[in-house]
Scaffold this motif. Structure first.
Motif, PDB file in Angstrom:
ATOM      1  N   LYS A 134       0.858  -1.183   0.000  1.00 29.45           N
ATOM      2  CA  LYS A 134       0.000   0.000   0.000  1.00 29.45           C
ATOM      3  C   LYS A 134       0.894   1.232   0.000  1.00 29.45           C
ATOM      4  CE  LYS A 134      -4.140  -1.820   2.283  1.00 29.45           C
ATOM      5  NZ  LYS A 134      -5.067  -1.673   3.445  1.00 29.45           N
ATOM      6  N   ASP A 135       0.542   2.207  -0.833  1.00 27.62           N
ATOM      7  CA  ASP A 135       1.352   3.419  -0.938  1.00 27.62           C
ATOM      8  C   ASP A 135       0.427   4.598  -1.233  1.00 27.62           C
ATOM      9  OD1 ASP A 135       3.533   5.072  -0.959  1.00 27.62           O
ATOM     10  OD2 ASP A 135       4.640   3.925  -2.468  1.00 27.62           O
ATOM     11  N   LYS A 136       0.919   5.811  -0.988  1.00 24.03           N
ATOM     12  CA  LYS A 136       0.120   7.022  -1.197  1.00 24.03           C
ATOM     13  C   LYS A 136       0.573   7.732  -2.462  1.00 24.03           C
ATOM     14  CE  LYS A 136      -0.897   7.726   3.701  1.00 24.03           C
ATOM     15  NZ  LYS A 136      -0.796   8.637   4.868  1.00 24.03           N
ATOM     16  N   PHE A 137      -0.407   8.076  -3.319  1.00 22.58           N
ATOM     17  CA  PHE A 137      -0.128   8.706  -4.608  1.00 22.58           C
ATOM     18  C   PHE A 137      -0.865  10.034  -4.722  1.00 22.58           C
ATOM     19  CE2 PHE A 137       0.471   4.188  -5.052  1.00 22.58           C
ATOM     20  CZ  PHE A 137       1.651   4.091  -5.767  1.00 22.58           C
ATOM     21  N   GLU A 138      -0.270  10.950  -5.470  1.00 21.25           N
ATOM     22  CA  GLU A 138      -0.814  12.306  -5.613  1.00 21.25           C
ATOM     23  C   GLU A 138      -1.773  12.397  -6.799  1.00 21.25           C
ATOM     24  OE1 GLU A 138       1.374  16.466  -5.133  1.00 21.25           O
ATOM     25  OE2 GLU A 138       1.652  15.652  -7.143  1.00 21.25           O
ATOM     26  N   PHE A 139      -2.947  13.006  -6.545  1.00 22.20           N
ATOM     27  CA  PHE A 139      -3.943  13.192  -7.592  1.00 22.20           C
ATOM     28  C   PHE A 139      -4.555  14.585  -7.459  1.00 22.20           C
ATOM     29  CE2 PHE A 139      -3.870   8.607  -6.873  1.00 22.20           C
ATOM     30  CZ  PHE A 139      -3.682   8.144  -8.169  1.00 22.20           C
ATOM     31  N   PRO A 140      -4.988  15.176  -8.580  1.00 21.71           N
ATOM     32  CA  PRO A 140      -5.677  16.479  -8.525  1.00 21.71           C
ATOM     33  C   PRO A 140      -7.008  16.346  -7.807  1.00 21.71           C
ATOM     34  CG  PRO A 140      -5.753  15.563 -10.745  1.00 21.71           C
ATOM     35  CD  PRO A 140      -4.830  14.699  -9.963  1.00 21.71           C
ATOM     36  N   ALA A 141      -7.235  17.223  -6.805  1.00 21.59           N
ATOM     37  CA  ALA A 141      -8.406  17.074  -5.940  1.00 21.59           C
ATOM     38  C   ALA A 141      -9.454  18.164  -6.139  1.00 21.59           C
ATOM     39  CB  ALA A 141      -7.974  17.056  -4.474  1.00 21.59           C
ATOM     40  N   CYS A 142      -9.022  19.398  -6.385  1.00 30.47           N
ATOM     41  CA  CYS A 142      -9.984  20.490  -6.553  1.00 30.47           C
ATOM     42  C   CYS A 142      -9.280  21.682  -7.177  1.00 30.47           C
ATOM     43  CB  CYS A 142     -10.610  20.885  -5.211  1.00 30.47           C
ATOM     44  SG  CYS A 142      -9.439  21.605  -4.035  1.00 30.47           S
ATOM     45  N   CYS A 143     -10.079  22.666  -7.573  1.00 30.40           N
ATOM     46  CA  CYS A 143      -9.546  23.895  -8.154  1.00 30.40           C
ATOM     47  C   CYS A 143      -9.959  25.055  -7.249  1.00 30.40           C
ATOM     48  CB  CYS A 143     -10.086  24.090  -9.562  1.00 30.40           C
ATOM     49  SG  CYS A 143      -9.286  25.425 -10.473  1.00 30.40           S
TER      50      CYS A 143
END
Length: 204
Positions: free
Chosen positions: A186-195
């Protein structure tokens, strides 16, 4: 006859020495690959830059996904991460804004559910993310449609010494991925969340 007998003795001694050397030298022993060896060979390197669109931190398509390795690992423990696999739900835009009020969206936003197969983790390392036809991890993203551009309407009402800019915000999501030694982790990945609409004071 004596000469033949001596040669026979010498031959037997040579054969015995060679046999003993082969047995004691473990490097010469034939070893058949184990199941673990089959999984860890031919490691493929994940690289977001090779497949990401618009400089994103993830990819939804790639030509070198380690499908065989991933499937072998999933077959070993088919139900270990059942609580992780699934997909986020999309929220209709009408449910987030009150239709009875004259609301204005300051920054244009595009929402989607993606199924990433490569991502950049919180340490800046690119990893393959587990996503197969049977085991899916869907992530809802929210992207700026006008990142770096002034916010809608707001620039007209703020003080002259301030400017507004639409800015992309990110969040880390924990997903199941392929680790360094071809193990499921399990690992944490960065994703676009809001503007968001950012307000800046103009420096003189």
């Amino acid at each position: 006859m004596l000469r033949i007998g001596v040669l026979s003795v010498i031959y037997l001694i040579i054969v015995r020495e060679l046999t003993s050397s082969r047995i004691t030298n473990t490097d010469d022993i034939i070893r058949f690959p184990s199941e673990q060896d089959c999984v860890t060979t031919n490691r493929i390197i994940a690289n977001v830059k090779d497949c990401a669109e618009n400089n994103q931190t993830y990819c939804t398509k790639t030509d070198n996904y380690p499908t065989r390795i991933v499937q072998q690992l999933l077959d070993r423990q088919p139900h270990k991460y059942d609580d992780v696999f699934g997909s986020d739900m999309m929220t209709e835009i009408e449910t987030r804004f009150d239709p009875n009020q004259d609301e204005v969206e300051l920054c244009e936003t595009y929402e989607d559910v993606i199924f990433p197969i490569i991502g950049t983790n919180s340490m800046g390392v690119d990893r393959f993310i587990i996503n197969t036809p049977e085991k899916k991890q869907g992530v809802r993203i929210s992207m700026c449609g006008n990142a770096g551009i002034e916010c809608n309407i707001l620039n007209k009402i703020v003080a002259n010494d301030y400017v507004t800019t639409c800015k992309q915000q990110f969040v880390y999501r924990e997903l199941v991925a392929l680790g360094d030694n071809n193990q499921i982790i399990k690992d944490k990945f960065e994703f676009p969340a809001c503007c968001s609409c950012a307000l800046y004071k103009i420096k003189n």
